[in-house]
Design a protein around this motif. Structure first.
Motif, mmCIF file in Angstrom:
data_model
loop_
_atom_site.group_PDB
_atom_site.id
_atom_site.type_symbol
_atom_site.label_atom_id
_atom_site.label_comp_id
_atom_site.label_asym_id
_atom_site.label_seq_id
_atom_site.Cartn_x
_atom_site.Cartn_y
_atom_site.Cartn_z
ATOM 1 N N GLY A 133 1.000 -1.149 -0.021
ATOM 2 C CA GLY A 133 -0.057 -0.052 0.135
ATOM 3 C C GLY A 133 0.929 1.282 -0.174
ATOM 4 N N ASP A 144 1.574 4.984 1.886
ATOM 5 C CA ASP A 144 1.567 5.670 3.127
ATOM 6 C C ASP A 144 2.449 6.756 3.406
ATOM 7 O OD1 ASP A 144 0.249 6.506 5.504
ATOM 8 O OD2 ASP A 144 1.324 4.841 6.853
ATOM 9 N N GLY A 166 -3.148 6.270 3.953
ATOM 10 C CA GLY A 166 -3.019 6.527 2.625
ATOM 11 C C GLY A 166 -1.831 7.661 2.319
ATOM 12 N N ASP A 170 -6.107 12.337 0.272
ATOM 13 C CA ASP A 170 -5.340 10.973 0.778
ATOM 14 C C ASP A 170 -5.872 10.124 -0.290
ATOM 15 O OD1 ASP A 170 -3.625 11.665 3.240
ATOM 16 O OD2 ASP A 170 -5.456 12.490 3.779
ATOM 17 N N VAL A 171 -4.955 9.434 -0.878
ATOM 18 C CA VAL A 171 -5.006 8.341 -1.830
ATOM 19 C C VAL A 171 -4.590 6.740 -1.307
ATOM 20 C CG1 VAL A 171 -4.561 7.178 -4.147
ATOM 21 C CG2 VAL A 171 -4.554 9.553 -3.745
ATOM 22 N N GLN A 172 -5.720 5.832 -1.444
ATOM 23 C CA GLN A 172 -5.305 4.582 -0.782
ATOM 24 C C GLN A 172 -5.022 3.722 -1.923
ATOM 25 O OE1 GLN A 172 -7.080 3.280 2.993
ATOM 26 N NE2 GLN A 172 -8.005 5.304 3.090
ATOM 27 N N THR A 199 2.079 7.497 -6.694
ATOM 28 C CA THR A 199 0.561 8.104 -6.249
ATOM 29 C C THR A 199 0.639 9.577 -6.559
ATOM 30 O OG1 THR A 199 0.743 6.281 -4.888
ATOM 31 C CG2 THR A 199 -0.710 8.125 -4.606
#
Length: 232
Positions: free
Chosen positions: A11, A13, A20, A32-34, A72
């Protein structure tokens, strides 16, 4: 230590309290992207990674996680909030994978026995799963208020259009009523005139609301006696 060559996923962070990766959309909204980035180490080059990058922990922490975090941020910069969340979500996921692989290849050591073509195959990437794109809470509240304002504005526009139509029809109806009374036989009482006017007003109201329904501005009407309520 043997490097795991099975398919895996990591993931993203940024280390703050919110899950995220903190990113900025092309319309300058903090989010905030997860997302989960799937990958597998090519068995043919596992020895090379162990020798030139390090053990599995180092490969993940110093190579893959950094590549995913950068991917991201880079990918979301190409999309507005609405596009990233809904309109172009699929394209966003494809970009996440593309940037992830690109960043991995760029981060691998050069001049260690592999060609540029071979470096592209050291780690295999798979479709990235986008979980959530969440705007900052203040931004989310502002967007909700904006949406509510837009809905209220549209409602006011609808009611104004109905009122204008009613006024227009009332003017036309007034001219018609005047001609109608001029043509009435003598002997009509004030009560007779009142009944005619009330019937005309009900007809006018019904026609105005029916036109609003037919144009799609109002979905339905509920008539109660001589009054009417709108349901939008």
């Amino acid at each position: 230590e043997i490097i795991n060559i099975q398919r895996n996923a990591i993931g993203v962070d940024d280390g703050d309290k919110v899950p995220g990766m903190n990113c900025t959309t092309k319309d300058n909204i903090q989010t905030d992207v997860q997302a989960n980035f799937a990958f597998a180490i090519n068995p043919e080059y596992a020895w090379w990674l162990r020798k030139n990058v390090g053990n599995e922990t180092k490969v993940i922490n110093e190579l893959l996680e950094k590549a995913a975090n950068s991917a991201t941020r880079d990918a979301e910069a190409n999309y507005s909030l609405e596009e990233a969340q809904i309109k172009k979500r699929t394209e966003f996921e494809k970009d996440l994978r593309s940037y992830f692989h690109k960043n991995i290849v760029l981060s691998l050591p050069r001049n260690r026995g592999l060609s540029e073509k071979e470096l592209e195959n050291v780690i295999v990437t798979y479709p990235t799963q986008l979980m959530e794109v969440t705007p900052d809470q203040k931004v989310a509240n502002a967007l909700s208020e904006k949406k509510a304002t837009e809905i209220d504005l549209q409602r006011q526009v609808t009611l104004t259009a109905i009122s204008k139509e009613a006024i227009n029809r009332k003017q036309q109806e007034g001219q018609g009523i005047q001609k109608m009374f001029e043509a009435l036989p003598k002997g009509y009482t004030a009560q007779d005139v009142a009944l005619v006017l009330d019937a005309s007003a009900n007809k006018l109201r019904a026609e105005a609301f029916m036109k609003a329904v037919e144009s799609g501005k109002v979905s339905s009407m509920v008539f109660e006696g001589s009054s009417a309520r709108l349901k939008q």
